[in-house]
Design a protein around this motif. Structure first.
Motif, PDB file in Angstrom:
ATOM      1  N   SER A 116       0.872  -1.172   0.000  1.00 51.38           N
ATOM      2  CA  SER A 116       0.000   0.000   0.000  1.00 51.38           C
ATOM      3  C   SER A 116       0.910   1.224   0.000  1.00 51.38           C
ATOM      4  CB  SER A 116      -0.942  -0.003   1.204  1.00 51.38           C
ATOM      5  OG  SER A 116      -0.223   0.178   2.398  1.00 51.38           O
ATOM      6  N   ALA A 117       0.525   2.248  -0.746  1.00 50.76           N
ATOM      7  CA  ALA A 117       1.370   3.436  -0.852  1.00 50.76           C
ATOM      8  C   ALA A 117       0.525   4.674  -1.103  1.00 50.76           C
ATOM      9  CB  ALA A 117       2.380   3.268  -1.990  1.00 50.76           C
ATOM     10  N   MET A 118       1.000   5.800  -0.620  1.00 51.52           N
ATOM     11  CA  MET A 118       0.431   7.095  -0.959  1.00 51.52           C
ATOM     12  C   MET A 118       1.588   7.948  -1.463  1.00 51.52           C
ATOM     13  SD  MET A 118      -1.958   9.770   1.063  1.00 51.52           S
ATOM     14  CE  MET A 118      -3.374   8.747   0.710  1.00 51.52           C
ATOM     15  N   TYR A 119       1.359   8.618  -2.589  1.00 54.53           N
ATOM     16  CA  TYR A 119       2.402   9.444  -3.174  1.00 54.53           C
ATOM     17  C   TYR A 119       1.841  10.838  -3.388  1.00 54.53           C
ATOM     18  CZ  TYR A 119       6.120  10.941  -6.390  1.00 54.53           C
ATOM     19  OH  TYR A 119       7.145  11.611  -6.989  1.00 54.53           O
ATOM     20  N   THR A 120       2.532  11.826  -2.820  1.00 51.30           N
ATOM     21  CA  THR A 120       2.132  13.226  -2.979  1.00 51.30           C
ATOM     22  C   THR A 120       3.242  13.977  -3.684  1.00 51.30           C
ATOM     23  OG1 THR A 120       3.063  13.880  -0.855  1.00 51.30           O
ATOM     24  CG2 THR A 120       0.770  13.189  -0.856  1.00 51.30           C
ATOM     25  N   ILE A 121       2.851  14.932  -4.492  1.00 49.60           N
ATOM     26  CA  ILE A 121       3.827  15.794  -5.162  1.00 49.60           C
ATOM     27  C   ILE A 121       3.428  17.237  -4.900  1.00 49.60           C
ATOM     28  CG2 ILE A 121       4.843  16.517  -7.348  1.00 49.60           C
ATOM     29  CD1 ILE A 121       4.249  13.720  -8.443  1.00 49.60           C
ATOM     30  N   LEU A 122       4.355  18.003  -4.335  1.00 47.46           N
ATOM     31  CA  LEU A 122       4.149  19.422  -4.081  1.00 47.46           C
ATOM     32  C   LEU A 122       4.732  20.225  -5.227  1.00 47.46           C
ATOM     33  CD1 LEU A 122       3.548  21.965  -2.342  1.00 47.46           C
ATOM     34  CD2 LEU A 122       5.794  21.578  -1.250  1.00 47.46           C
ATOM     35  N   ASP A 123       3.885  21.053  -5.857  1.00 45.78           N
ATOM     36  CA  ASP A 123       4.348  22.026  -6.844  1.00 45.78           C
ATOM     37  C   ASP A 123       4.744  23.255  -6.030  1.00 45.78           C
ATOM     38  OD1 ASP A 123       4.481  24.248  -8.597  1.00 45.78           O
ATOM     39  OD2 ASP A 123       3.136  23.263 -10.019  1.00 45.78           O
ATOM     40  N   THR A 124       6.037  23.481  -5.871  1.00 44.88           N
ATOM     41  CA  THR A 124       6.518  24.534  -4.983  1.00 44.88           C
ATOM     42  C   THR A 124       6.260  25.937  -5.514  1.00 44.88           C
ATOM     43  OG1 THR A 124       8.751  24.431  -5.934  1.00 44.88           O
ATOM     44  CG2 THR A 124       8.291  23.039  -4.005  1.00 44.88           C
ATOM     45  N   GLU A 125       5.997  26.091  -6.805  1.00 44.08           N
ATOM     46  CA  GLU A 125       5.685  27.414  -7.367  1.00 44.08           C
ATOM     47  C   GLU A 125       4.211  27.752  -7.234  1.00 44.08           C
ATOM     48  OE1 GLU A 125       7.175  27.412 -11.388  1.00 44.08           O
ATOM     49  OE2 GLU A 125       9.077  28.284 -10.724  1.00 44.08           O
ATOM     50  N   LYS A 126       3.333  26.780  -7.483  1.00 42.28           N
ATOM     51  CA  LYS A 126       1.885  27.025  -7.474  1.00 42.28           C
ATOM     52  C   LYS A 126       1.228  26.682  -6.143  1.00 42.28           C
ATOM     53  CE  LYS A 126       1.565  26.220 -12.414  1.00 42.28           C
ATOM     54  NZ  LYS A 126       1.082  25.310 -13.459  1.00 42.28           N
ATOM     55  N   GLY A 127       1.934  25.981  -5.261  1.00 41.62           N
ATOM     56  CA  GLY A 127       1.367  25.613  -3.970  1.00 41.62           C
ATOM     57  C   GLY A 127       0.277  24.566  -4.075  1.00 41.62           C
ATOM     58  N   ILE A 128       0.366  23.726  -5.079  1.00 43.02           N
ATOM     59  CA  ILE A 128      -0.637  22.675  -5.272  1.00 43.02           C
ATOM     60  C   ILE A 128      -0.017  21.332  -4.907  1.00 43.02           C
ATOM     61  CG2 ILE A 128      -2.044  21.449  -6.977  1.00 43.02           C
ATOM     62  CD1 ILE A 128      -2.319  24.150  -8.441  1.00 43.02           C
ATOM     63  N   VAL A 129      -0.772  20.547  -4.120  1.00 45.92           N
ATOM     64  CA  VAL A 129      -0.347  19.206  -3.770  1.00 45.92           C
ATOM     65  C   VAL A 129      -1.217  18.235  -4.555  1.00 45.92           C
ATOM     66  CG1 VAL A 129      -0.147  17.498  -1.937  1.00 45.92           C
ATOM     67  CG2 VAL A 129       0.362  19.883  -1.458  1.00 45.92           C
ATOM     68  N   ALA A 130      -0.580  17.357  -5.321  1.00 48.52           N
ATOM     69  CA  ALA A 130      -1.283  16.285  -6.033  1.00 48.52           C
ATOM     70  C   ALA A 130      -1.048  14.999  -5.251  1.00 48.52           C
ATOM     71  CB  ALA A 130      -0.756  16.153  -7.456  1.00 48.52           C
ATOM     72  N   VAL A 131      -2.114  14.206  -5.077  1.00 48.59           N
ATOM     73  CA  VAL A 131      -2.053  13.005  -4.246  1.00 48.59           C
ATOM     74  C   VAL A 131      -2.683  11.837  -4.988  1.00 48.59           C
ATOM     75  CG1 VAL A 131      -2.745  11.977  -2.040  1.00 48.59           C
ATOM     76  CG2 VAL A 131      -2.378  14.434  -2.203  1.00 48.59           C
ATOM     77  N   ALA A 132      -2.065  10.662  -4.882  1.00 43.71           N
ATOM     78  CA  ALA A 132      -2.664   9.418  -5.373  1.00 43.71           C
ATOM     79  C   ALA A 132      -2.414   8.336  -4.331  1.00 43.71           C
ATOM     80  CB  ALA A 132      -2.076   9.005  -6.721  1.00 43.71           C
ATOM     81  N   SER A 133      -3.383   7.427  -4.205  1.00 40.48           N
ATOM     82  CA  SER A 133      -3.281   6.364  -3.219  1.00 40.48           C
ATOM     83  C   SER A 133      -3.375   5.004  -3.883  1.00 40.48           C
ATOM     84  CB  SER A 133      -4.401   6.494  -2.185  1.00 40.48           C
ATOM     85  OG  SER A 133      -4.343   5.429  -1.262  1.00 40.48           O
ATOM     86  N   ALA A 134      -2.481   4.125  -3.484  1.00 47.33           N
ATOM     87  CA  ALA A 134      -2.538   2.728  -3.907  1.00 47.33           C
ATOM     88  C   ALA A 134      -2.922   1.914  -2.672  1.00 47.33           C
ATOM     89  CB  ALA A 134      -1.193   2.278  -4.476  1.00 47.33           C
ATOM     90  N   GLY A 135      -4.194   2.009  -2.295  1.00 50.80           N
ATOM     91  CA  GLY A 135      -4.706   1.232  -1.174  1.00 50.80           C
ATOM     92  C   GLY A 135      -4.180   1.637   0.185  1.00 50.80           C
ATOM     93  N   HIS A 136      -3.726   2.883   0.332  1.00 55.39           N
ATOM     94  CA  HIS A 136      -3.141   3.329   1.597  1.00 55.39           C
ATOM     95  C   HIS A 136      -4.158   4.090   2.440  1.00 55.39           C
ATOM     96  CE1 HIS A 136      -0.004   4.871   4.333  1.00 55.39           C
ATOM     97  NE2 HIS A 136       0.704   3.868   3.859  1.00 55.39           N
TER      98      HIS A 136
END
Length: 182
Positions: A116-136
């Protein structure tokens, strides 16, 4: 008379866990404070997290739970870490990264095992966090304006349960705009 045969040395089980794979200092990013606390799972699973520099303006954070402890779990964690880092380079969609990782890891896991995993990516210029979960478990997101937290729980199945088509249809990106103090 027959002499008793004694083994010279008993087999030694390697005491291996994912602690050596965990990152040291969190990345420093102007305008953001990134911190981590790791408490090993009492259930005997290998918990894992890592920071990934995606590109000049995107920082990734992956949290995962490996299927087993000991040498097998450490092998899986080491492989997962390498596959995640390679798949993440230049890719700003967490779901796309997890899809690539799943295609590789599905062949490495024993039947019935999954990650199970969760992966987040922070766009440091726009302040947007993108998140996806693989059963976490869900992501807890603190909103300063509301003085409260919300759970973000994108759909998705665990890595290794499907070799690709079902996984890639269920794992999706969710995005959150961060404001000062979130």
């Amino acid at each position: 008379s027959a002499a008793a045969v004694q083994p010279v040395a008993a087999p030694v089980e390697a005491a291996v866990d994912t602690a050596s794979l965990l990152p040291g200092e969190p990345p420093r990013v102007d305008g953001y404070e990134i911190e981590a606390v790791h408490k090993p799972s009492p259930a005997g699973h290998n918990d894992f997290f890592d920071y990934i520099q995606v590109d000049d303006t995107h920082i990734g954070v992956v949290i995962a739970d490996m299927p087993s402890a000991g040498p097998e779990g450490a092998f899986i964690a080491t492989t997962f870490r390498a596959v995640m880092r390679a798949a993440a380079q230049g890719e700003t969609s967490p779901a796309a990264v997890l899809g690539k990782v799943n295609r590789t890891m599905a062949g490495e896991l024993s039947r019935g095992d999954h990650i199970s995993a969760m992966y987040t990516i922070l766009d440091t210029e726009k302040g947007i966090v993108a998140v996806a979960s693989a059963g976490h478990l869900p992501l807890v997101f603190w909103k300063l304006e509301k003085k409260g937290s919300a759970l973000l729980n994108p759909e998705g199945i665990a890595i290794g349960l499907d070799k690709g088509p079902v996984f890639e249809k269920t794992v999706v990106d969710k995005r959150i705009k961060m404001e000062r103090g979130d």
